[in-house]
Scaffold this motif. Structure first.
Motif, mmCIF file in Angstrom:
data_model
loop_
_atom_site.group_PDB
_atom_site.id
_atom_site.type_symbol
_atom_site.label_atom_id
_atom_site.label_comp_id
_atom_site.label_asym_id
_atom_site.label_seq_id
_atom_site.Cartn_x
_atom_site.Cartn_y
_atom_site.Cartn_z
ATOM 1 N N UNK A 220 23.672 10.936 -25.659
ATOM 2 C CA UNK A 220 24.533 11.567 -26.648
ATOM 3 C C UNK A 220 24.348 13.055 -26.786
ATOM 4 N N UNK A 221 23.451 13.653 -25.992
ATOM 5 C CA UNK A 221 23.231 15.092 -26.055
ATOM 6 C C UNK A 221 23.950 15.813 -24.931
ATOM 7 N N UNK A 280 15.351 19.826 -41.582
ATOM 8 C CA UNK A 280 16.382 20.851 -41.530
ATOM 9 C C UNK A 280 17.760 20.372 -41.944
ATOM 10 N N UNK A 281 17.924 19.069 -42.132
ATOM 11 C CA UNK A 281 19.198 18.525 -42.617
ATOM 12 C C UNK A 281 19.268 18.483 -44.142
ATOM 13 N N UNK A 282 18.238 19.004 -44.799
ATOM 14 C CA UNK A 282 18.250 19.088 -46.268
ATOM 15 C C UNK A 282 19.487 19.853 -46.738
ATOM 16 N N UNK A 327 23.744 13.944 -31.799
ATOM 17 C CA UNK A 327 22.611 14.861 -31.598
ATOM 18 C C UNK A 327 22.989 16.340 -31.603
ATOM 19 N N UNK A 328 24.133 16.692 -31.020
ATOM 20 C CA UNK A 328 24.500 18.107 -30.974
ATOM 21 C C UNK A 328 24.939 18.612 -32.342
ATOM 22 N N UNK A 329 25.682 17.800 -33.088
ATOM 23 C CA UNK A 329 26.088 18.212 -34.435
ATOM 24 C C UNK A 329 24.875 18.352 -35.342
ATOM 25 N N UNK A 330 23.945 17.402 -35.244
ATOM 26 C CA UNK A 330 22.736 17.481 -36.061
ATOM 27 C C UNK A 330 21.862 18.670 -35.650
ATOM 28 N N UNK A 331 21.857 18.975 -34.356
ATOM 29 C CA UNK A 331 21.091 20.139 -33.896
ATOM 30 C C UNK A 331 21.632 21.424 -34.502
ATOM 31 N N UNK A 339 17.411 17.503 -27.947
ATOM 32 C CA UNK A 339 16.257 16.854 -27.333
ATOM 33 C C UNK A 339 15.204 16.524 -28.391
ATOM 34 N N UNK A 340 14.870 17.515 -29.216
ATOM 35 C CA UNK A 340 13.854 17.315 -30.247
ATOM 36 C C UNK A 340 14.248 16.205 -31.215
#
Length: 354
Positions: A220-221, A280-282, A327-331, A339-340
Motif C-alpha cells: 500500500x505504499x 504524529x496523527x494527534x 500509508x502514504x496519506x498517513x505519512x 515504510x516507518x
C-alpha cells in the motif's frame, strides 16, 4: 491449548482490542502488477514481518499467486516462515556471519553475500550463493571491480544491487547505477540479475534485468509500476473503551491539545502509538463510524486514542471504530514515511485477512 505455550493453564484466550483488517486480494493484485510490468520475474520482500502485516500470511498468499522468490533481512526471520511452500526460495539480505552459520547450514534459505569475508565463510558450504554488488549506494555490497575475483568458482544464483534514489526518477544516480550494474552483469555470470525495488520498477525496462524485488509497493505504499498508487492493504479497527460527553471549552488528553469548541461526544479507543498508530496523527487522523468521519481529538497516547464522534450515529462502549490506514496519506499527516508506519504495526493487533 498447548500447556507448554500456555504455562498458566488458562484455556480461554483474552480478546484483542485492536485489529488489522487485511485485504489479501489487494496484496495479490499489487504483486501481479509488478509481475506484469515487463519481462522480469517479480519476487517479494517480506522482511520486518511482511512490512508489519504478517510475513507468514503474506508469503502464503503471494506464493499461491505465483511468487517464487522471497526476501527477509535477518536469519531469525526464517524459522517462523517454515515450512516453505513447494518451489519457493527464501533469501537473507544481510548475508551471513560466523555466529549464524550453524543455524544457516540447517535452514532452507540462502544468504545474499555482501563482503569478501561473507563469501569466504559461505564457500565452505558448497551451496549456491546470491551476491550483492555496490553500484553507488555505498551501503552493502562488493565493489564492482572485485566481484569476479572474490566469487570465482562459485555458482551465483542471483547477482543483486540496490538503487538509492528511485523516489526521484530524474536523479542522475539512477542511470549511473544501472550502467554500472549492466557492466558487472556483462562480466560476472549469474543465473539471474536483480536491481530494481518497488520504485525502481517504475524507472522502466532497462532497470528490470531478470528479477525485481518489490517491497513497500506490495503493502500500500508508493506507486505501482504504471504510476497508480499501490492499493491499500490494511485498515485498523479499535474497540471503544469509554464514551463521554465533554462540554465546550473542556480539554481532552495529554497537554490539553484538544479543546472542544462545542458540546462533544468523545470516544476513547484501545489503540495508540505502541500499536503503531503514530503519535504524529494527534489532532490529524480520523476514525469512521458507519462511514461518518470522526476526527482524532487530542494527542495519541501509548495505548489510547480519542475521537470526536459527535456527528456519528449513536455508539455504545464496546463498539468498534474503523481507522483508515492508507500509508502514504498517513505519512503526509504524521511526518513519517510509509515504510516507518507499516513496519511499526505491533503485535497487539489481531490480524484478520479476507
Amino acid at each position: 491449548m498447548n500447556k507448554a505455550a500456555n504455562p498458566c493453564g488458562v484455556d480461554v484466550i483474552p480478546p484483542f482490542e485492536a485489529r488489522l483488517l487485511l485485504d489479501g486480494d489487494a496484496l495479490v493484485a499489487n504483486w501481479r502488477d509488478f509481475a506484469a510490468c515487463g519481462r522480469a520475474e517479480a519476487g517479494a520482500a517480506i522482511k520486518a514481518d511482511g512490512y508489519g502485516l504478517g510475513a507468514r500470511a503474506v508469503l502464503e498468499r503471494l506464493a499461491a499467486a505465483g511468487c517464487r522468490r522471497f526476501y527477509v533481512a535477518h536469519w531469525h526471520e526464517v524459522p517462523p516462515l517454515l515450512p516453505l511452500p513447494a518451489g519457493v526460495t527464501l533469501s537473507v539480505l544481510h548475508g551471513i556471519s560466523a555466529e549464524a552459520m550453524p543455524a544457516a547450514r540447517n535452514l532452507p534459505a540462502e544468504p545474499v553475500l555482501a563482503t569478501a569475508a561473507q563469501v569466504a565463510l559461505w564457500r565452505q558450504t558448497g551451496r549456491p550463493v546470491e551476491l550483492m554488488v555496490d553500484t553507488g549506494m555505498n551501503r552493502l555490497g562488493l565493489a564492482p571491480d572485485a566481484v569476479a575475483g572474490i566469487a570465482a568458482g562459485l555458482p551465483i544464483a542471483v547477482l543483486h544491487s540496490h538503487l538509492a534514489c528511485t523516489e526521484n526518477p530524474a536523479h542522475p544516480l539512477n542511470e549511473a547505477q544501472r550502467a554500472c550494474f549492466a557492466d558487472v552483469a556483462a562480466r560476472v555470470p549469474a543465473g539471474l540479475y536483480a536491481l530494481a525495488n518497488s520504485a525502481g520498477a517504475a524507472l522502466g525496462p532497462a532497470w528490470h534485468f531478470d528479477l525485481i524485488r518489490p517491497g513497500v509497493g506490495l503493502y500500500g505504499g508508493g506507486l505501482l509500476p504504471d504510476g497508480r498508487p499501490s492499493r491499500t492493504v490494511a485498515r485498523m479497527a479499535a474497540r471503544i473503551i469509554q464514551l463521554r460527553d465533554v462540554p465546550a471549552g473542556a480539554a481532552v488528553g495529554y497537554g490539553a491539545a484538544f479543546v472542544a469548541t462545542r458540546p462533544s461526544r468523545i470516544a476513547t479507543a484501545a489503540i495508540g502509538y505502541a500499536d503503531g498508530y503514530a503519535r504524529g496523527l494527534s489532532n490529524a487522523g480520523w476514525a469512521l463510524a458507519d462511514g461518518v468521519r470522526c476526527p482524532a481529538a487530542g494527542r495519541i497516547s501509548m495505548d489510547l486514542a480519542a475521537f470526536d464522534v459527535t456527528d456519528a450515529p449513536p455508539l455504545a462502549e464496546g463498539d468498534w471504530l474503523e481507522i483508515p490506514f492508507d500509508p502514504e496519506a498517513m505519512a503526509a499527516l504524521s511526518g513519517r514515511t510509509s515504510y516507518e508506519l507499516l513496519v511499526a504495526l505491533g503485535h497487539r493487533f489481531e490480524r484478520v485477512w479476507r
